[in-house]
Design an enzyme around this catalytic site. Sequence first.
Site, PDB file in Angstrom:
ATOM      1  N   ASP A 196     -10.497   1.484   5.009  1.00 35.83           N
ATOM      2  CA  ASP A 196     -12.558   1.842   4.330  1.00 35.83           C
ATOM      3  C   ASP A 196     -13.297   2.084   5.241  1.00 35.83           C
ATOM      4  O   ASP A 196     -14.228   2.960   5.200  1.00 35.83           O
ATOM      5  CB  ASP A 196     -13.085   1.052   2.974  1.00 35.83           C
ATOM      6  CG  ASP A 196     -11.808   0.563   1.938  1.00 35.83           C
ATOM      7  OD1 ASP A 196     -12.281   2.100   0.859  1.00 35.83           O
ATOM      8  OD2 ASP A 196     -11.088   0.026   1.522  1.00 35.83           O
TER       9      ASP A 196
ATOM     10  N   GLU B 280     -15.012  -4.580   5.331  1.00 29.71           N
ATOM     11  CA  GLU B 280     -14.914  -3.028   5.393  1.00 29.71           C
ATOM     12  C   GLU B 280     -15.442  -1.590   6.159  1.00 29.71           C
ATOM     13  O   GLU B 280     -15.677  -0.610   6.473  1.00 29.71           O
ATOM     14  CB  GLU B 280     -14.538  -3.220   4.512  1.00 29.71           C
ATOM     15  CG  GLU B 280     -13.273  -3.639   3.492  1.00 29.71           C
ATOM     16  CD  GLU B 280     -12.590  -3.801   1.865  1.00 29.71           C
ATOM     17  OE1 GLU B 280     -11.977  -3.217   1.487  1.00 29.71           O
ATOM     18  OE2 GLU B 280     -12.579  -4.391   1.105  1.00 29.71           O
TER      19      GLU B 280
ATOM     20  N   ARG C  86      -4.873  -2.949   9.015  1.00 29.73           N
ATOM     21  CA  ARG C  86      -4.252  -1.864   9.569  1.00 29.73           C
ATOM     22  C   ARG C  86      -3.969  -0.958   8.552  1.00 29.73           C
ATOM     23  O   ARG C  86      -2.505  -1.236   8.260  1.00 29.73           O
ATOM     24  CB  ARG C  86      -3.838  -1.847  10.739  1.00 29.73           C
ATOM     25  CG  ARG C  86      -4.647  -2.088  12.124  1.00 29.73           C
ATOM     26  CD  ARG C  86      -3.754  -2.246  12.909  1.00 29.73           C
ATOM     27  NE  ARG C  86      -4.611  -2.625  14.706  1.00 29.73           N
ATOM     28  CZ  ARG C  86      -5.271  -0.707  15.372  1.00 29.73           C
ATOM     29  NH1 ARG C  86      -5.888   0.221  15.110  1.00 29.73           N
ATOM     30  NH2 ARG C  86      -6.344  -1.327  16.140  1.00 29.73           N
TER      31      ARG C  86
ATOM     32  N   HIS D 201       0.452  -1.037   0.245  1.00 29.73           N
ATOM     33  CA  HIS D 201       0.274  -0.191  -0.203  1.00 29.73           C
ATOM     34  C   HIS D 201       0.503   1.486   0.012  1.00 29.73           C
ATOM     35  O   HIS D 201       1.728   1.007   1.263  1.00 29.73           O
ATOM     36  CB  HIS D 201      -1.509  -0.215   1.356  1.00 29.73           C
ATOM     37  CG  HIS D 201      -2.269  -1.290   1.192  1.00 29.73           C
ATOM     38  ND1 HIS D 201      -3.061  -1.216   1.830  1.00 29.73           N
ATOM     39  CD2 HIS D 201      -2.701  -1.385   0.241  1.00 29.73           C
ATOM     40  CE1 HIS D 201      -3.823  -1.920   1.734  1.00 29.73           C
ATOM     41  NE2 HIS D 201      -3.564  -2.888   0.122  1.00 29.73           N
TER      42      HIS D 201
ATOM     43  N   ARG E 219      -5.591 -10.978  -3.308  1.00 36.70           N
ATOM     44  CA  ARG E 219      -6.847 -10.379  -2.520  1.00 36.70           C
ATOM     45  C   ARG E 219      -7.640 -10.471  -4.105  1.00 36.70           C
ATOM     46  O   ARG E 219      -7.007  -9.777  -4.728  1.00 36.70           O
ATOM     47  CB  ARG E 219      -6.550  -8.446  -1.914  1.00 36.70           C
ATOM     48  CG  ARG E 219      -8.105  -8.861  -1.087  1.00 36.70           C
ATOM     49  CD  ARG E 219      -7.411  -6.809   0.020  1.00 36.70           C
ATOM     50  NE  ARG E 219      -6.797  -6.145  -0.815  1.00 36.70           N
ATOM     51  CZ  ARG E 219      -7.638  -4.565  -0.530  1.00 36.70           C
ATOM     52  NH1 ARG E 219      -8.173  -5.075   0.287  1.00 36.70           N
ATOM     53  NH2 ARG E 219      -6.429  -3.639  -0.904  1.00 36.70           N
TER      54      ARG E 219
ATOM     55  N   ARG F 263      -8.960   5.939  -2.826  1.00 37.60           N
ATOM     56  CA  ARG F 263      -8.868   5.039  -2.048  1.00 37.60           C
ATOM     57  C   ARG F 263      -8.578   5.688  -0.534  1.00 37.60           C
ATOM     58  O   ARG F 263      -8.274   7.018  -0.379  1.00 37.60           O
ATOM     59  CB  ARG F 263      -7.556   3.987  -2.491  1.00 37.60           C
ATOM     60  CG  ARG F 263      -7.586   3.604  -3.892  1.00 37.60           C
ATOM     61  CD  ARG F 263      -6.281   2.317  -4.122  1.00 37.60           C
ATOM     62  NE  ARG F 263      -6.604   1.505  -4.889  1.00 37.60           N
ATOM     63  CZ  ARG F 263      -7.240   0.408  -4.519  1.00 37.60           C
ATOM     64  NH1 ARG F 263      -7.795   0.073  -3.475  1.00 37.60           N
ATOM     65  NH2 ARG F 263      -7.680  -0.404  -5.477  1.00 37.60           N
TER      66      ARG F 263
END
Length: 979
Positions: free
Chosen positions: A599, A562, A637, A162, A452, A769
């Site tokens: 999210d 989420e 997290r 990320h 994922r 995002r």
Amino acid sequence: MDMPHEMLSAPSAVLMEKMVMGGSAILRDDDSLLRTVFFSVLRHHHPNLARKVDVIYALAQAWVSSGEDSDFDMLEKYLSGLKPEESILVASAFSHMLNLHNLTEDVSSSEREHAIRLGEVEAPTRTTNRSLINLTTNKGVSPEALYKQLCEQQVDLVLTAHPTQALRGSLLKKYASIREELASLHTKRLTKYEKIECLEAIKAYVQGAWRTDEIRRQKPTPQDEMRGGMAYMNSVIFNMIPIFHRRIDTALANLGQPRIPLDHSLFKFGSWMGGDRDGNPNVTSTVTRDVCVLARLEAANAYFNVIESLMFDLSIWRASPELKEFAEAIANKDSRDAARIREERKMRNYSDFWVPATVTEPFRVVLAEMRDRLYTTREVLRQCLVHPKMNVGAVLLERGAYSHISELWEPMKLMYDSLIQTGDTALANAKVLDVLRQMSTFELSMMRLDVRQESTRHTEVVDCITTYLGLGSYAEWDEATRVEFLLKELQSKRPLFPPGMDMSPDVKEVVDTMRVLAELPSDSLGAYVISMARTASDVLAVVLLQRECGVKDILRVAPLFETLDDLTNAPATMTTLLSNDWYRSHIKGMQECMIGYSDSGKDAGRLSAAWSLFEAQEKIVAIAKEYNVKMVLFHGRGGTVGRGGGPTHLAIRSQPAGTIQGCLRVTVQGEIIEQQFGEPEVCFSTFDRYTSAVLEAVMDPPPSPKETWISTMHQMSNISCEQYRAIVFKHKDFVPYFNKATPVSELGGLNIGSRPAKRKAGGGVETLRAIPWIFAWTQTRMHLPVWLGLGEALQDAIDKGQLPVLKEMYEEWPFFQGTIDLVEMVLAKADPSISMLYEKMLVPSELSYMGELIRSKLMIAKKAVLTVSGKSCLLQEGTGSESKKMAQAADLEVKIALRAPYVAPLNILQCICLRTLREFEEKGEAAGGGYNPTDPEILDLLSRDPNKNPTTVQPIVAAMYDALLITIKGVAAGMQNTG
């Protein structure tokens, strides 16, 4: 080099005194030293610019000290007068100084951690040894119970790609070298000449960093991201794991307990790099295969090095009968082809031991064969990278390579047992023990890859199958019909997947991914995570598709809940799954669920999301217990508070009682990977905190919330969510204001990740995002996602006479206290005056009222937080039982103050750059202002971006865009460890 530094010759007593004072003195000294070194480099290359940077820093310090608008105006006016090329270099200078300052914080923290372990500074109860002492002495837990718990406990740290690490790897490595040299000045007894050489080394690294382009000119590929994460495994984590386990063994021995079993590791490692395809079209089935092969190759390299090292150490002739027999079998086999083996080992350029060892050195006989097979394993894996059609699992078996860790573990354990039997215990418990610990932790994959994918993509595949077979449209069926169909097919022995079925590109990619999973060694793979999971059929569909595509060892399927609605509905989804006999039999008593912090926070605000996560965890675990299933919660997290980040120990201890049952999975994202694993001492502390916190969560769980606390949280959560959504999703001018007042539209140019900033083009906040959503507000120093809605919720409770309840919750409930303390920390870093500058320069006058509205809500949040915590100002120092906690707050206040003069100029420059670029976009060529430099050095500076054609992009645009990106990186560094 004239760089006075008091700490160079300070005796340890002085160092320890400064440690006790919170480390602020060391911070100031080191900050001054590195700033002095940097200015010496800057003066050497740009003497005129260095004078301007000196003036800017002085003006920034004056404003930070006074807080006067007139001082801020002077700073803004001076920066507005810079030439475009000067803007680039000034932004770069302050960005570098901030990153250098952050190194001083790293060194200060590392020194304090080391002093704690030496017993020279009093430690908080956040180390495993302190936890063991506290639990046995104060909580009445028996040493045997603690040992049993540690033998079952495991933390799985999942490194993700990320994109929140704004710094390039080239700079990270140079900064790491500076940090190492700076630490040497404190920890080593250096001669006068060694100190000079150390300072010269620092200067060389600083100069190298200054001459390195800060901006990533190309987006990284998922493979690049994976290599970046793997670098931490190779350089720090792989070597620190046995050291940490050794320390735990010592702590247990002090309690009269044996060492942790050799085949148990307190940690496992996972990865999302190259497996996370949710909204990232760059992650394909080919990429997933590549990163798994690369990870296995890194593991083989690591084991090859440790085995070769052991060959020098284990020149032992005495051995157990079992080892002798094993070695003789290998030697007899090798003797038949000794000449070929000798020549082959020479050609492989081994360090030594080319000639086959004799049975008089049985350890070397065994190790030599292990080294040969590891060499073969590496060669096979390299061929798999070159030939993408190779079946990885099959070819490893065919070529005699290692395909399962047991093949390495068993001979190593045989050698360990032999050393114990022959009385060579010290040798056994040295390097051999360390290698066994590494094998238990990293296996042959180094870190297992999670996959994922978004839930609707699986629905599309099943719908394609049912439509092709004439069974109707799966996508149009209701949930009950879907579940009935999936369970029937899962219990059927006939194949469902029809040959020759036409597939859309999206459907084909999902199927190709499943088929790649079938060809990879199962120990390279972790969980299959379903993002936006909402129903039981989402989970069952993935199980079915894996089976249909030939996956023999089906990956465990973890639904990711989420959004607020998903978290609310999660208990019903899990009840449907776990109440089914077939599914319970399939999972064999273990279920994993992932809960998303990022999210959920973007959807409902931090307070409402935190409470929804808390409740969902309690309910999911209770349902699992009802069906005699162990629930492993996977915490998604982020690094910032707005995405669920925070201090490790606090985060774990704040979880609901009974939800951490000795097993914990958690993501480690972006810049947090560097902060937690960039340096050995810090890496050790990271392991210590996770182990300590999980141990305490099980053996000394937090109190269950009282009914009054629960009802108060429900009330505040509802109000907070309403207030948050009223602004973010319902206010007509919020999105236009957000787009103008922040650099959200420009963040894509950072190239800090392989995936797009939005899940889909267009739309408002809902399509953005969570990372750019947080990142944009961080740049303007408002940190809105962390606190919006919280102030009104707290104030409503206060107005209803519930302040005594809130204070009780703050004093007695770790969850609530942790939530308030983290928000307080972020509020301390918020700066309304900076956000007003963005507004003044970038926002049309008709939208400026939105800024006033947002800042008024910030003041409500500050006032309410202070009322609940009983303080008169943020990060206020305290006395008595709160003194330690407040000392930490004071230390944070020092860090904020030291960073402030570096960050403010970057914010101002960012506003200037944004305004210039947006004016140019609106006005076209006329905004170039006739800026056409002819100086070769300036032209060279403005042409570093290979993606911008100098014949079509005006120099001022290149200059302002580069300066903007550098300011974004700099401000991110300045807000490190914050929301």
